[in-house]
Write a protein that holds these residues in place. Structure first.
Motif, PDB file in Angstrom:
ATOM      1  N   ASP A 192      -6.277   0.684   1.021  1.00 56.86           N
ATOM      2  CA  ASP A 192      -6.381   1.708   0.056  1.00 56.86           C
ATOM      3  C   ASP A 192      -5.697   1.372  -1.318  1.00 56.86           C
ATOM      4  OD1 ASP A 192      -8.003   4.267   1.329  1.00 56.86           O
ATOM      5  OD2 ASP A 192      -6.696   3.318   2.951  1.00 56.86           O
ATOM      6  N   GLU A 224       0.939  -1.344   0.038  1.00 56.19           N
ATOM      7  CA  GLU A 224      -0.034   0.087   0.144  1.00 56.19           C
ATOM      8  C   GLU A 224       0.798   1.155   0.141  1.00 56.19           C
ATOM      9  OE1 GLU A 224      -3.296  -0.100   2.657  1.00 56.19           O
ATOM     10  OE2 GLU A 224      -3.510   2.201   2.527  1.00 56.19           O
ATOM     11  N   GLN A 239       1.625   7.013   2.206  1.00 57.88           N
ATOM     12  CA  GLN A 239       0.828   8.090   2.740  1.00 57.88           C
ATOM     13  C   GLN A 239      -0.380   7.453   3.395  1.00 57.88           C
ATOM     14  OE1 GLN A 239       2.467   7.676  -0.201  1.00 57.88           O
ATOM     15  NE2 GLN A 239       2.775   9.507  -1.510  1.00 57.88           N
ATOM     16  N   THR A 240      -0.936   6.432   2.906  1.00 61.21           N
ATOM     17  CA  THR A 240      -2.279   6.013   3.469  1.00 61.21           C
ATOM     18  C   THR A 240      -2.082   4.787   4.284  1.00 61.21           C
ATOM     19  OG1 THR A 240      -2.716   4.416   1.469  1.00 61.21           O
ATOM     20  CG2 THR A 240      -3.531   6.684   1.422  1.00 61.21           C
TER      21      THR A 240
END
Length: 622
Positions: free
Chosen positions: A190, A82, A85-86
């Motif tokens: 995400d 992933e 940033q998320t």
């Protein structure tokens, strides 16, 4: 308050030795430490990368994970799928993290990403610690001591470096690592936007990179080519990893005379099995080898060796200084560094095949990998260059080696870069940089852009009248053409008298070698054939030098308003320039060789060159 719970975020520092950031993490005395790597979609989809570089990365990650397990069988490199940033904010909460530690980066995208991550960490109450470790000196400190300006020469780097202070000595690898804590990942993943995917051409299978946050088996394993949708195996013989890097370093310095007297310009780009240089650059890129360890191994040997030892910039330490120079220049200039547009330090030269531009929040920017075909002939030359079918055997051998192995000698890179830009094709250096970005296993954004600017005489270097000959340069190193015979097997049996200039071979010599000179190498290629040369090199060199001279006299740079609004054309047209973006330049020259290498009689050529005379000779003999 309990002991720190630390995430150590590995990126381009895939090693245990000489890692200031890892030492800082361990100095916290953590109760738990998670060594993680996150698959950043930017590098998966927005940066070109062939399977050879992916495999080299997997090698480095696998070796690092095994080394971690040797220190602590409960730990390893935990790979998560992933965007950081998320992902990281979710890990901070789910794992009860107190500290995030990582090595600083100088790449423009990475710096922006890291700013976002640092802010997210602050919001989550997580303390962030960063240390530099990719370079000899901290690039930001170098720029500060250079008056806030980019280092455009080795001398500027050395002067700024002296003000920063002595290059730190390498620190040893740790002898222990704490246990990792629990690693729940029951949160929602995400998934990234896959388009545009600059690597789509390499993917023939379903891309499963982000199918499972902890990998297909949920065990945080190292990814595979298959997981990323690549079905073709890597073709490079070069393997990565800290263990191999340290062994290679030891072998290199066991030959004290070679290492102490090493002079890059005297090493052969035609050498193979083994190559004439260290081939440690991909290890430096992925951080499997510390640049400071390399530097001090070389410097200590030079001090011991005494008289006769080489010095920068030709020496081994000099090669590392060049690397620092480009890193610091990129750190100062930022994202414009890798393109001409908006780059105040890059000369504007109206090359053919210019990059397409898009409007962004911060102005117009070049679109990675996309370009205008302003000249059909320049496009054909570029495609033939990339495919290794230019008709110039030494150029073709280098490009084919690059495609297969993901590496060519530095002087070989000089040769093919000069040939594509100011020494023949007059094609934009950004096109060549795109190909190198895709194929090189040691691709370093700063060094790649910097070297292409240097070789195209757009920045760093200005002696545009000094061009590499695709014939004489190879002959200097390999008179018999063994390098060509290996990589251009069509010419394997050709007499050495003609190996660099097969268009000059007699019919008898060609028959004996079992080869015919015909076609362009791109269309309807037949067995037993080798393409006719793309152009008369002497003529093209003269055309390019004259065009470069006019561009230098006009004196525009990438940040000039005339470059941005397109009115630069008026200046060049007024100067009488025809070899430039937007004009066909020498497009009529595309007609000078047909599919059999013959001269087409469509208009009168300004000058008959040796290749034209050869074509007429060949026509008479058929």
């Amino acid at each position: 308050m309990g002991k720190p719970r630390v995430i150590y975020w590995f990126r381009t520092d895939l090693r245990l030795h000489d890692s200031p950031a890892l030492k800082a993490a361990l100095d916290l005395g953590p109760s738990v430490l998670w060594p993680i790597f996150t698959w950043d979609p930017h590098y998966v989809y927005r940066v070109k990368g062939g399977v050879n570089r992916w495999q080299f990365l997997f090698d480095c990650q696998t070796d690092l994970s095994e080394s971690i397990q040797k220190l602590n069988p409960k730990s390893k490199l935990f790979v998560l799928r992933e965007a950081p940033q998320t992902l990281l904010p979710k890990l901070f909460k789910a794992w009860n993290v107190t500290h995030l530690v990582f090595e600083k980066d100088t790449d423009a995208y990475a710096r922006e990403r890291d700013k976002i991550v640092v802010e997210l960490a602050k919001e989550a109450g997580v303390q962030v610690i960063t240390k530099y470790g990719r370079t000899l000196w901290d690039s930001d400190e170098v720029d500060s001591e250079n008056g806030g300006k980019p280092t455009m020469s080795i001398a500027q780097l050395q002067a700024a470096g002296r003000k920063v202070g002595e290059i730190p000595r390498p620190i040893p690898a740790p002898n222990y690592l704490p246990d990792p804590g629990d690693m729940p990942v029951e949160f929602k993943q995400d998934r990234p936007e896959m388009e545009p995917d600059l690597n789509a051409s390499h993917r023939s299978e379903i891309d499963k990179t982000y199918s499972h946050i902890a990998g297909p088996k949920g065990d945080f394993a190292i990814a595979t080519l298959e997981e990323l949708g690549f079905s073709a195996p890597a073709t490079t013989p070069h393997r990565g990893g800290e263990t191999i890097a340290l062994k290679k370093l030891e072998e290199i310095f066991s030959d004290e005379e070679y290492a102490a007297t090493f002079q890059k310009p005297k090493t052969s780009p035609a050498a193979f099995e083994p190559q004439s240089t260290t081939l440690l650059s991909p290890m430096l890129h992925f951080g499997a080898l510390s640049s400071r360890l390399f530097y001090w191994s070389a410097q200590d040997l030079v001090d011991k060796y005494g008289k006769g030892a080489s010095t920068p910039p030709e020496s081994l330490t000099g090669q590392l200084l060049f690397r620092d120079m480009y890193f610091a220049a990129q750190a100062a200039i930022g994202s414009p560094f890798v393109r001409t547009l908006n780059n105040a330090y890059c000369r504007f030269i109206p090359w053919h095949l210019p990059s397409k531009v898009e409007a962004t929040d911060v102005g117009n920017n070049a679109i990675s990998g996309e370009y205008h075909v302003d000249s059909p002939q320049a496009e054909q030359w570029f495609l033939r260059w990339k495919a290794g079918v230019t008709g110039f055997p030494f150029v073709d051998a280098l490009m084919r080696q690059l495609c297969v192995e993901g590496w060519i000698h530095h002087l070989g890179r000089h040769m093919v870069a000069c040939f594509l830009t100011r020494g023949g094709c007059y094609v934009h250096w950004e096109r060549g940089a795109d190909v190198f970005e895709e194929w090189l296993i040691d691709h370093e954004p700063a060094c790649n852009a910097g070297n292409w600017q240097w070789l195209s005489c757009s920045a760093f270097y200005s002696q545009y009248y000094r061009c590499y000959s695709p014939v004489a340069f190879g002959q200097k190193w390999d008179k018999r053409g063994e390098f060509i015979r290996k990589w251009v097997p069509e010419l394997k049996h050709l007499d050495e008298k003609f190996i660099y200039e097969p268009w000059k071979a007699t019919r008898a010599a060609l028959d004996k070698a079992g080869v015919r000179i015909e076609g362009d190498g791109l269309h309807e290629k037949k067995n037993g054939t080798y393409p006719a040369p793309m152009f008369d090199f002497g003529e093209r060199r003269g055309t390019c030098i004259a065009a470069m001279k006019r561009a230098y006299s006009i004196g525009l740079h990438g940040n000039d308003d005339r470059v941005k609004n397109g009115t630069w054309k008026e200046l060049f047209e007024k100067a009488g320039e025809t070899e430039m973006e937007g004009l066909g330049g020498s497009d009529n020259r595309e007609k000078h060789m047909n599919q059999t290498g013959h001269q087409e009689e469509e208009g009168r050529e300004a000058k008959e060159g040796p290749m034209d005379r050869y074509a007429k000779k060949l026509k008479r003999s058929t």
